[in-house]
Design an enzyme around this catalytic site. Structure first.
Site, PDB file in Angstrom:
ATOM      1  N   LYS A 103     -28.910  62.816  40.812  1.00  8.86           N
ATOM      2  CA  LYS A 103     -28.487  61.872  41.861  1.00  8.86           C
ATOM      3  C   LYS A 103     -29.447  61.907  43.051  1.00  8.86           C
ATOM      4  O   LYS A 103     -29.632  60.908  43.740  1.00  8.86           O
ATOM      5  CB  LYS A 103     -27.071  62.234  42.294  1.00  8.86           C
ATOM      6  CG  LYS A 103     -26.451  61.293  43.311  1.00  8.86           C
ATOM      7  CD  LYS A 103     -25.005  61.657  43.519  1.00  8.86           C
ATOM      8  CE  LYS A 103     -24.342  60.839  44.583  1.00  8.86           C
ATOM      9  NZ  LYS A 103     -22.920  61.206  44.723  1.00  8.86           N
ATOM     10  N   GLU A 149     -18.222  56.674  48.938  1.00 14.74           N
ATOM     11  CA  GLU A 149     -17.406  57.872  48.702  1.00 14.74           C
ATOM     12  C   GLU A 149     -16.385  58.116  49.822  1.00 14.74           C
ATOM     13  O   GLU A 149     -15.217  58.372  49.538  1.00 14.74           O
ATOM     14  CB  GLU A 149     -18.321  59.095  48.522  1.00 14.74           C
ATOM     15  CG  GLU A 149     -19.039  59.058  47.176  1.00 14.74           C
ATOM     16  CD  GLU A 149     -20.254  59.967  47.100  1.00 14.74           C
ATOM     17  OE1 GLU A 149     -20.456  60.776  48.028  1.00 14.74           O
ATOM     18  OE2 GLU A 149     -21.002  59.862  46.113  1.00 14.74           O
ATOM     19  N   ASP A 168     -17.559  65.933  54.108  1.00 19.94           N
ATOM     20  CA  ASP A 168     -17.769  66.203  52.679  1.00 19.94           C
ATOM     21  C   ASP A 168     -18.792  67.322  52.498  1.00 19.94           C
ATOM     22  O   ASP A 168     -19.993  67.110  52.645  1.00 19.94           O
ATOM     23  CB  ASP A 168     -18.251  64.892  52.013  1.00 19.94           C
ATOM     24  CG  ASP A 168     -18.465  65.042  50.508  1.00 19.94           C
ATOM     25  OD1 ASP A 168     -18.477  66.186  50.016  1.00 19.94           O
ATOM     26  OD2 ASP A 168     -18.621  64.005  49.834  1.00 19.94           O
ATOM     27  N   ASP A 228     -16.407  59.296  40.043  1.00 20.04           N
ATOM     28  CA  ASP A 228     -17.180  59.948  41.107  1.00 20.04           C
ATOM     29  C   ASP A 228     -18.410  60.529  40.423  1.00 20.04           C
ATOM     30  O   ASP A 228     -18.319  61.507  39.682  1.00 20.04           O
ATOM     31  CB  ASP A 228     -16.314  61.045  41.754  1.00 20.04           C
ATOM     32  CG  ASP A 228     -17.098  61.903  42.755  1.00 20.04           C
ATOM     33  OD1 ASP A 228     -18.279  61.589  43.010  1.00 20.04           O
ATOM     34  OD2 ASP A 228     -16.517  62.883  43.265  1.00 20.04           O
TER      35      ASP A 228
END
Ligand code: AMP
Length: 618
Positions: free
Chosen positions: A87, A187, A211, A23
């Site tokens: 990211k 994800e 999330d 991850d």
């Protein structure tokens, strides 16, 4: 029973190869595997430390690069040398991020173009791919150190909304870190897998994956049918998360003590200390009703009720995103079979309760929300390694993929419901003499005419050397990799010129749209077949007219006057037929023209052959 492989060449025992699940997060990253004995996914950690590796990279004086907890210490003291949230920059240009440029305390190069961003540290420049590769390298080392075996293969997760460029950038970062990235997985798909959702092939389920991390919020609606995961919609806020909860507590304490935010800003150390205390308070309040502490002799306290009041607007924002995601997927809350909680901030009871109330059912929160994505990635890795033969996680193409050919017809290269990855190639040629370019238009859909399908991409293959029509051989190949990225390549085989383009083919269409396209194709099947036959006849007729005209121009001297007149008449008749809607009429006129030209064409061929034998060309 575990299988042991023997290398026949060396006689040595071969360890089954390990594929790790990673991850690669905005705030934290982690690596996990399927435990060889328990067959359960576990996140890898050194002894008592956390499994989380902060996604922070620090560049030291002598070029030393550190990643994780070590690097995080420098966030306040050396902000220019310490890169976090790389990211957020993946696959982005400066223009894409300029609205949030102040968020980054390190130097993001503004070249005012659409080029991909670079980060400057000292006199060196790093791409987001480089930065992510440092984090991935750290995870690879961590795994190798703990497992005491080389780790070269991985499955890496990305947000469902990542586009091709961002997926490709993630893959490249893996490559740079020395990892063969077997698959890029969404994800939310990984999180669902960690709850066993989708592992039972019969079950059809609609899942909401909520999330809420440190700095970002995502909601994804997935549909699982026959082990196939489809993203119906995604929504979220890329600047909303647990950090905002911490800030809310800091503001609350400042108000109580009468200190202004500007005053606090003057003191970097105090700012950091109070932020850490706020985070501690937030975590404490997930399990307790009150928090009290002391900072530099001052008492700090907050109750759970106060905290919940503070974060109310924040949680409401996430609810608005959930509503939008449901709307985009064309669903109601009651259509959702399961809600999966991901990200550390979903530990906040007020968040859990609000979401559970909204969807009208309990949420899935039994798996550690920080680890759930990585654990799911390990499950996917295990499936890819062939260790879990009961499950076959396949992706399929929901609609046919093809290109436009003469007359606007759809030429299907990859039919719908094909398994991916997949590769298909087909040869085409030019229609006009000396044609030096060819337009390749890529479509998705089931109808015979491209105008009724959905255009995905278009590009020109240029630089085809001048040749008569029909001579160039252009090979068009479609390659869909396992991440759902379609690469279309066109290559002229005689000259070697080639061109390619990447297309995102999997997402972007809702289930309802796919269904509608299929229904349309059935409803119009008869009419489509007739249209295709007509278009094909017209194209054949036009080509015949062109070749005949060229032939006559070249060989006029060898034709009689009658032949010329007859040919001109037949050509005119064919020309007229082409403008009408009658395929049979066109066919008849094609045959008529052929019947007239065949005798003299054969005669002229004979002349050509005999003069060629005398060493001459006509
Ligand atoms: P992630 O980005 O998923 O790693 O989430 C990190 C966020 O979760 C940070 O904002 C943490 O402060 C928050 N977090 C971690 N543990 C808890 C907890 N027990 N209660 C509330 N928030 C937490």
């Amino acid at each position: 029973m575990a299988k042991i492989a023997i290398n026949i060449a060396t006689g040595s025992l071969q360890q089954p190869e390990i594929i790790v699940g990673i991850d690669l997060g905005t705030t934290n990253s982690l690596v996990s595997i399927i435990h060889p004995d328990t067959k359960k996914p576990i996140a890898l950690k050194e002894h008592d430390s956390s499994s989380l590796v902060p996604s922070v990279v620090h560049f030291g004086e002598a070029g030393a690069i550190t990643v994780g907890e070590e690097a995080k210490k420098y966030l306040i003291t050396e902000p220019h040398n310490t890169v976090f949230s790389a990211k957020r920059l993946m696959g982005k240009s400066y223009k894409d991020i300029s609205d949030n440029a102040s968020f980054f305390s390190y130097k993001v190069i503004d070249d005012g173009t659409d080029n991909l961003v670079k980060v400057q540290v000292g006199d060196k420049f790093y791409s987001p791919i480089d930065l992510s590769s440092f984090i991935l390298k750290e995870l690879k080392h961590r795994a190798e150190h703990i497992l005491k075996t080389p780790v070269n293969k991985a499955v890496i997760t990305v947000p469902a909304y990542f586009n091709d460029a961002q997926r490709q950038a993630t893959r490249d970062a893996g490559k740079l870190a020395g990892l063969d990235v077997l698959r890029i997985v969404n994800e939310p798909t990984a999180a669902s897998l960690a709850y066993g959702l989708g592992l039972n092939k019969e079950a059809e389920k609609t899942i909401a994956v909520y999330d809420l991390g440190g700095g970002t919020f995502d909601i994804s609606i997935l549909k699982i049918t026959n082990g196939i995961f489809e993203v119906l919609s995604t929504n979220g806020d890329t600047y909303l998360g647990g950090d905002d909860m911490d800030n809310a507590i800091v503001k609350y304490w400042l108000q109580q003590s009468g200190v202004s935010e500007d005053e606090l800003k003057q003191n970097k150390e105090l700012t950091q200390a109070i932020r850490l205390k706020a985070e501690e308070a937030k975590k404490h309040l997930s399990l307790n009703d009150t928090f009290t502490a002391e900072l530099n002799g001052d008492a700090l306290s907050i109750t759970r009720a106060d905290f919940e009041q503070l974060i109310h607007p924040l949680v409401d924002k996430t609810l608005a995103c959930c509503k939008n995601a449901l709307k985009d997927a064309g669903l109601k809350t009651s259509d959702i079979d399961a809600i999966v909680m991901v990200g550390g901030s979903t530990r906040v009871p007020a968040v859990k309760n609000t979401i559970s109330n909204f969807f009208g059912k309990p949420v899935n929160d039994s798996v550690n929300p920080d680890e759930v994505v990585a654990l799911g990635a390990a499950i996917q890795a295990d499936i890819l390694a062939g260790n879990n033969k009961d499950v076959l996680l396949l992706d399929i193409t929901p609609l046919s993929l093809g290109i436009e050919t003469a007359g606007g017809l759809m030429d299907v290269l990859i039919p719908r419901n094909s398994k991916i990855p997949n590769k298909v190639g087909r040869q085409y040629t030019t229609q006009v003499d000396g044609q030096d370019s060819m337009r390749i238009s890529v479509y998705q859909g089931e109808r015979d005419l491209v105008q009724h399908n959905r255009k995905l991409a278009e590009f020109n293959l240029t630089g085809i050397p001048g040749m008569p029509a029909g001579m160039p051989k252009v090979e068009v190949s479609f390659l869909i990799n396992a991440d759902g990225i379609l690469v279309v390549k066109a290559k002229e085989l005689r000259s070697g010129v080639e061109q390619s383009i990447e297309v995102k083919s999997q997402y972007g269409l809702t289930d309802a749209e796919v269904e509608q396209m299929l229904m349309d194709s059935i409803a119009h099947a008869k009419e489509d077949i007739a249209t295709r036959a007509l278009v094909e006849a017209r194209t054949e007729g036009e080509q015949l007219l062109q070749t005949t005209e060229r032939f006559i121009q070249k060989n006029a001297a060898h034709l009689t006057k009658e032949e010329m007149m007859e040919t001109a008449g037949a050509m005119q008749a064919l020309q007229l037929a082409i403008t009408m809607e009658d395929k049979n009429l066109i066919q008849t006129k094609i045959e008529a023209l052929n019947d007239i030209s065949r005798p003299y064409a054969e005669r002229i061929m004979d002349i050509a052959v005999s003069s060629a034998m005398k060493g001459k060309t006509i």
